[in-house]
Design an enzyme around this catalytic site. Structure first.
Site, PDB file in Angstrom:
ATOM      1  N   GLY A 193       6.423  20.092  -6.788  1.00  0.00           N
ATOM      2  CA  GLY A 193       6.707  18.929  -5.959  1.00  0.00           C
ATOM      3  C   GLY A 193       8.202  18.730  -5.855  1.00  0.00           C
ATOM      4  CD  GLU A 208      13.639  23.965 -14.161  1.00  0.00           C
ATOM      5  OE1 GLU A 208      12.418  23.765 -14.259  1.00  0.00           O
ATOM      6  OE2 GLU A 208      14.128  25.060 -13.809  1.00  0.00           O
ATOM      7  CG  ASP A 248      16.332  34.274  -5.152  1.00  0.00           C
ATOM      8  OD1 ASP A 248      15.781  34.477  -4.061  1.00  0.00           O
ATOM      9  OD2 ASP A 248      17.416  33.664  -5.291  1.00  0.00           O
ATOM     10  CB  THR A 249      14.813  36.353 -10.519  1.00  0.00           C
ATOM     11  OG1 THR A 249      14.589  35.008 -10.935  1.00  0.00           O
ATOM     12  CG2 THR A 249      16.142  36.475  -9.812  1.00  0.00           C
ATOM     13  NE  ARG A 250       7.066  32.736 -10.336  1.00  0.00           N
ATOM     14  CZ  ARG A 250       6.892  31.869 -11.340  1.00  0.00           C
ATOM     15  NH1 ARG A 250       6.411  32.284 -12.495  1.00  0.00           N
ATOM     16  NH2 ARG A 250       7.217  30.611 -11.189  1.00  0.00           N
ATOM     17  NE  ARG A 268      14.706  28.915  -4.215  1.00  0.00           N
ATOM     18  CZ  ARG A 268      13.557  28.618  -3.585  1.00  0.00           C
ATOM     19  NH1 ARG A 268      12.433  28.541  -4.294  1.00  0.00           N
ATOM     20  NH2 ARG A 268      13.540  28.380  -2.293  1.00  0.00           N
TER      21      ARG A 268
END
Length: 777
Positions: A52, A86, A22-24, A19
């Site tokens: 999308g 995903e 949150d964590t990139r 996500r």
């Protein structure tokens, strides 16, 4: 070839799912950098990519082409429907293609993911209100539950340093991708479907220990499939072992060496030495019973090899998978392996592709080679080994050389191909080898019932077990029509074995099937005692002989001539014959000195016996009673005199008590068309089929004689001790025209006082009536 090759793996080492908000810029970003710093090729979405509602084809492709997937579960992971979709795609790839999934629970309790509570429950409830799509919601829940059950990493703030935590993940990933991949094949063609089916049998996502057997003939691709599946799923196991050439290794080095290799490879210790097989078994169980291992045993041919290495599923930890490749399906059954996969030949498209790569190193071939390539594909019948050997042998050759080489292969099979195929033949017992050679040389394409009947009488024992062994070893098959068949190259192997008995002199071989060889032997009187079977199925021209061609064939047991014209009949036939089937027999009589006491089957359809000759032959009751059960099918209209009880019409009756008598039934039949006929016996009103089937033609009347014993019937619940039992014999099907029928009782083995051709009850009543008359009542 595809960039994602079965030989060399994937485009990405790792696929990161996370996500972004949150964590990139935190944990996931640090993990990505640490992986890249170690040279681990990692896929991550472009920063701030506008997503999308659905996964793009390029992203799905990246998932499929990644060796390891690492989903990072943070507090808000489930709030993203994109992340959930995903995850579903990642797990589908994990299931279908054997990918490794290493979940990371970043400041999230795995139980919250598994049971969808806390933030995950709230997120899913929100999606439920928004989409009202129960099917998709259920897929997300299943995916979250499945991934939480996988072995992964759990990070808690304050529990350990984030840098050290990331280091553990990088070390495991590095170990997985540094594992040496097995070379699968130079040209891995046609593997997609087998891999999917074997992977489905392995059921990687489930617990327990599963054993899967892969079987098929030599050179069909069993090892190739095993290597490919090993490469695809090996990352998911704690211990790995691929044992090549178990058959050869056990012969050269013994079973203890196999045990040492399994221990050494699975636990990563060199120099393990065992004193005996019995010492090795408990050590394997002790060292591996808590370890999740992938073990492949390639080319197993003896049960003791399995007993010494994979004796029980309790030897290995939960989640372990064992793959066994063998040529012998029965071996898998004997070891209790229930999940099996038979490797088929390549289809024409894949066979053409493999041949093209082997011969031209590309699948783009000059059209002038099209015809000769098609000829090779037909010749090999889709056997990968043969395609590769022929293709590599003819690499860089001109079309004329291809044609010359293929002409030679059709006359004398390629030695390398034959050596691989012959391993299965050499493992057979002597009687099984004989049955295989009989089928390969003389009975390919014949109905199984016919083959069993002929071989049973030819050898003097029932061949069912031997044929079963041949089927288990993939040497022969039974097709949907009930006919015996085998791969063309296996057929060639069998014929080559017999040809090598005497390469230059056909008359010194055990079996003759080639029309040219048979004609040469008969016309030039070159027969010898080596010949045991002759099967002449079709001949275009007339055989010009003096009738003495069979004189020296003193061990000839089976003579079958179906479609051939001879200038005259035989002047001599061997008394060793057990089966004589000669369509259009070219004489009005059998040789005068022919006394076939061992003859069991005699079929002479389309023949023109004179009545005197036929009567003379059929009058020899001693010939018919010698040598076991008989089956004669001859042109004729008169029942022999030694049949004690005869009647006009289609049925005949008799009575017996205590034991069913050994009898012979003779019927004069006028078939109206080509048809099968069979006798039916009715015991006290209950029908029983005899198991005998005769094929008749409509050209002439037929005289059919067959013997019948009690062992052919199921008498349970039908017969009672010391009671008289009524038996009616009829010939089916009902539309057949039976003119006469007779019965002969074999005195040897039968008590004649227990057999009557008139109802014994009527005889008793008649005796009483005569007695009363005598006494004056």
């Amino acid at each position: 070839m595809s960039s994602v090759s079965f030989s060399y793996g994937w485009n990405y080492d790792v696929f990161l799912s996370f996500r972004g908000s949150d964590t990139r810029h935190g944990f996931t970003g640090h993990l990505y950098k640490a992986l890249c710093d170690r040279g681990i090729h990692t896929f991550i979405d472009d920063e701030e990519l506008q997503r999308g509602e659905e996964i793009t084809p390029s992203l799905l492709k990246a998932i499929q082409e990644s060796r390891i997937a690492i989903p990072v579960f943070s507090k808000n992971y489930a709030s993203s429907t994109f992340c959930l979709d995903e995850l579903v795609s990642i797990l589908a790839c994990f299931k279908e293609k054997g990918r490794l999934v290493l979940p990371v629970f970043y400041d999230v309790d795995p139980s919250h993911v598994r049971h969808q509570i806390g933030n995950y429950e709230e997120a899913l409830n929100s999606h439920k209100e928004r989409f009202n799509d129960q099917e998709k919601l259920q897929k997300w829940k299943i995916a979250l539950r499945q991934v939480a059950d996988l072995s992964g990493y759990h990070f808690k703030h304050g529990g350990e340093n984030e840098y050290e935590f990331i280091g553990k993940i990088v070390i495991e990933v590095s170990q997985k991708i540094n594992r040496t991949l097995l070379h699968v094949a130079d040209y891995p063609v046609g593997l997609e479907s087998p891999l999917l089916q074997v992977n489905s049998l392995l059921n990687i996502e489930s617990g327990g220990v599963h054993v899967v057997g892969i079987y098929g003939i030599g050179g069909v691709g069993k090892t190739t499939i095993a290597r490919a599946i090993y490469n695809l799923i090996a990352d998911q196991f704690e211990g790995l072992c691929f044992l090549d050439n178990v058959r050869e290794t056990s012969i050269k080095h013994g079973l203890v060496h196999l045990q040492e290799a399994i221990l050494s490879k699975s636990i990563g210790e060199d120099g393990i030495k065992l004193g005996s097989v019995n010492e090795g078994i408990p050590i394997i169980k002790h060292r591996l019973h808590l370890k999740k291992v992938l073990l492949v045993l390639d080319d197993v041919d003896k049960l003791d090899q399995l007993q010494a290495t994979v004796g029980g599923t309790d030897w290995f930890g939960s989640g372990s998978r064992i793959i066994i490749t063998t040529r012998d399906r029965h071996l898998l059954k004997s070891h209790g392996v229930e999940k099996t996969y038979e490797v088929d030949m390549l289809n024409k498209k894949d066979a053409f592709k493999l041949l093209s790569w082997s011969a031209f190193k590309t699948d783009k071939v000059d059209s002038c080679y099209q015809n000769i390539l098609n000829r090779v594909v037909t010749f090999t019948s889709g056997l990968p080994l043969a395609l590769e050997v022929i293709g590599s042998n003819l690499f860089g050759k001109r079309i004329e050389e291809w044609e010359s080489a293929l002409d030679r292969y059709e006359r004398i099979p390629n030695k390398k191909i034959q050596d691989i195929l012959r391993v299965s033949f050499d493992s057979l017992e002597e009687d099984e080898q004989d049955i295989f050679l009989d089928i390969a040389c003389c009975f390919k394409g014949y109905a199984l019932t016919y083959v069993k009947e002929i071989l049973s009488n030819h050898h003097g024992f029932r061949p069912e077990y031997g044929i079963g062994v041949l089927i288990d070893k993939s040497l022969v098959k039974i097709d949907a029509c009930g006919c015996v068949t085998l791969h063309d190259l296996i057929e060639d192997m069998g014929k080559e074995i017999v040809r090598k008995e005497s390469p230059e002199e056909p008359g010194k071989r055990s079996r003759l099937w080639c029309p040219e060889d048979i004609v040469e032997v008969l016309e030039e009187n070159k027969g010898t005692k080596r010949i045991q079977i002759i099967n002449l199925d079709y001949l275009k021209y007339e055989v010009e002989w003096n009738g003495m061609g069979f004189k020296e064939m003193t061990n000839l047991k089976t003579l079958i001539i179906r479609d051939a014209i001879f200038t005259n009949g035989p002047k001599h036939l061997p008394n060793s014959l057990r089966v004589l089937e000669w369509w259009r027999y070219p004489s009005s009589s059998l040789p005068f000195e022919f006394h076939p006491k061992k003859l069991v089957i005699l079929r002479l359809p389309y023949s023109c016996f004179c009545s005197r000759s036929l009567d003379l032959f059929m009058s020899k009751k001693e010939l018919h009673e010698a040598g076991g059960c008989k089956e004669f099918c001859l042109p004729g209209t008169r029942i022999p005199e030694w049949f004690e009880h005869c009647t006009n019409g289609s049925s005949i009756s008799f009575w017996f008590r205590n034991k069913f008598p050994a009898i012979s039934v003779c019927a004069v039949i006028k078939p109206r068309e080509y048809m099968d006929i069979w006798p039916v016996f009715t015991f006290n009103g209950k029908k029983q089929l005899s198991g005998e089937v005769f094929y008749l033609n409509h050209v002439a009347d037929h005289l059919v004689i067959f013997d019948q014993k009690q062992k052919s019937f199921d008498m349970r619940g039908i017969l009672w001790e010391n009671e008289w039992h009524h038996v009616e014999c009829t010939i089916d099907p009902p539309k057949i025209l039976v003119e006469k029928i007779g019965i002969h009782v074999f005195k040897q083995g039968s008590n004649m006082e227990d057999i009557e051709f008139t109802n014994p009850q009527l005889l008793i009543e008649e005796d009483f009536s005569n007695l009363f008359t005598y006494l004056g009542f």
